[in-house]
Design an enzyme around this catalytic site. Sequence first.
Site, mmCIF file in Angstrom:
data_model
loop_
_atom_site.group_PDB
_atom_site.id
_atom_site.type_symbol
_atom_site.label_atom_id
_atom_site.label_comp_id
_atom_site.label_asym_id
_atom_site.label_seq_id
_atom_site.Cartn_x
_atom_site.Cartn_y
_atom_site.Cartn_z
ATOM 1 N N MET A 30 35.910 -91.689 23.777
ATOM 2 C CA MET A 30 35.639 -91.001 25.037
ATOM 3 C C MET A 30 34.140 -91.052 25.338
ATOM 4 S SD MET A 30 38.347 -87.940 25.408
ATOM 5 C CE MET A 30 37.476 -86.747 24.407
ATOM 6 N N HIS A 37 31.545 -93.067 15.797
ATOM 7 C CA HIS A 37 32.092 -94.171 16.600
ATOM 8 C C HIS A 37 31.535 -95.504 16.105
ATOM 9 C CE1 HIS A 37 31.972 -90.732 19.615
ATOM 10 N NE2 HIS A 37 33.249 -91.045 19.641
ATOM 11 N N GLN A 61 43.935 -85.173 28.442
ATOM 12 C CA GLN A 61 43.964 -84.559 27.112
ATOM 13 C C GLN A 61 43.076 -83.329 27.007
ATOM 14 O OE1 GLN A 61 42.455 -88.273 25.222
ATOM 15 N NE2 GLN A 61 41.383 -86.887 23.831
ATOM 16 N N LYS A 149 38.493 -87.770 11.169
ATOM 17 C CA LYS A 149 38.020 -86.468 11.627
ATOM 18 C C LYS A 149 39.091 -85.825 12.513
ATOM 19 C CE LYS A 149 35.039 -83.852 14.347
ATOM 20 N NZ LYS A 149 35.520 -84.140 15.700
ATOM 21 N N GLN A 153 45.498 -86.243 15.299
ATOM 22 C CA GLN A 153 45.581 -87.317 16.304
ATOM 23 C C GLN A 153 45.967 -88.634 15.625
ATOM 24 O OE1 GLN A 153 42.659 -88.070 19.623
ATOM 25 N NE2 GLN A 153 41.828 -89.508 18.142
ATOM 26 N N VAL A 176 32.300 -89.368 9.436
ATOM 27 C CA VAL A 176 30.849 -89.496 9.262
ATOM 28 C C VAL A 176 30.235 -88.125 9.550
ATOM 29 C CG1 VAL A 176 28.747 -90.641 10.076
ATOM 30 C CG2 VAL A 176 30.911 -91.924 9.918
ATOM 31 N N SER A 185 30.225 -85.019 16.068
ATOM 32 C CA SER A 185 31.129 -84.827 17.197
ATOM 33 C C SER A 185 30.299 -84.879 18.470
ATOM 34 C CB SER A 185 31.823 -83.465 17.094
ATOM 35 O OG SER A 185 32.345 -83.094 18.350
ATOM 36 N N ARG A 187 30.612 -83.102 20.839
ATOM 37 C CA ARG A 187 30.383 -81.738 21.323
ATOM 38 C C ARG A 187 29.238 -81.034 20.581
ATOM 39 N NH1 ARG A 187 36.060 -82.338 21.660
ATOM 40 N NH2 ARG A 187 36.884 -81.962 23.746
#
Length: 281
Positions: A30, A37, A61, A149, A153, A176, A185, A187
């Site tokens: 995302m 990533h 989502q 993580k 999902q 990681v 993250s 966020r």
Amino acid sequence: MRTLRTVSEVRAALAEPRRAGRSIGLVPTMGALHQGHVSLIRRAREDCDEVVVSLFVNPAQFNEAADLAAYPRDEARDAALAADAGADLLWAPAVHDVYPPGFATTVHVGGVSESLEGEHRPGHFDGVATVVTKLLVAVAPDVAYFGRKDAQQLAVIRRLVRDLALPLRVEGLPTVREADGLALSSRNARLSPDDRRRALALKRGLDAAAAAATAGTTDAEALRAAALAAMREHAVEPEYLAVVDPDTFDPVADVNGAALVAVAARVGEIRLIDNTLIGRH
Ligand code: AMP
């Protein structure tokens, strides 16, 4: 690295490599890319001839409008990071490319999607399963890469790929972390300095459960109690803290094989998740 928008552009770009028998790896994201990533993209680069990174903040989502609105977006920065990590194609569709007018299909994975994140974020896994199916069908990769993580999902996607007999391999790669243990993250950037310190509660809780398991505790309630005590030292209460089967996400009462300790907590405004494997694995 080329940037593509539509499904037809993706199919056209991959037609020749596919004809030539080149292997294709897909890394769905995302955006707001970080080293988590990057680890997925690098691994795809090692394994595959063509590496596709998708970048799509999937409205379906998000179960909270404010979370969607605040989600960090910077395509130019993401493109530079993806290219540097070895991506050949960046697929960054607009919302209407993925959900054209009249879009009316939902992919629902039962069972494994019902508990924990599924329970606390209604509709979340339907959004994930629907968009991931669309990405997998458009790219038709040989391998798709996901982070552990987001363990539930990953389990939902493994179930989906098995159930629909999609012809690809799903790779789940390790989490990681920052030097102090906080799972990377997108966020995290929104945490205040004080909340950034408190956010360590999740990893500290998981570490406490893992230490208790290593010391011989198998009772899930005792493992949860150890984790809760460690989290409360950081003044964080979990939204859920559960010991589950890593494949089905059914609760485990007594750990005698592999189990997953999974946690979600709100730290300030930001909802974080993390998990760790314990037991024999
Ligand atoms: P997201 O952009 O958050 O949807 O994540 C895209 C992919 O990166 C998912 O497969 C995530 O599980 C994975 N990912 C996110 N954070 C991490 C991390 N800290 N370590 C490894 N993979 C991650």
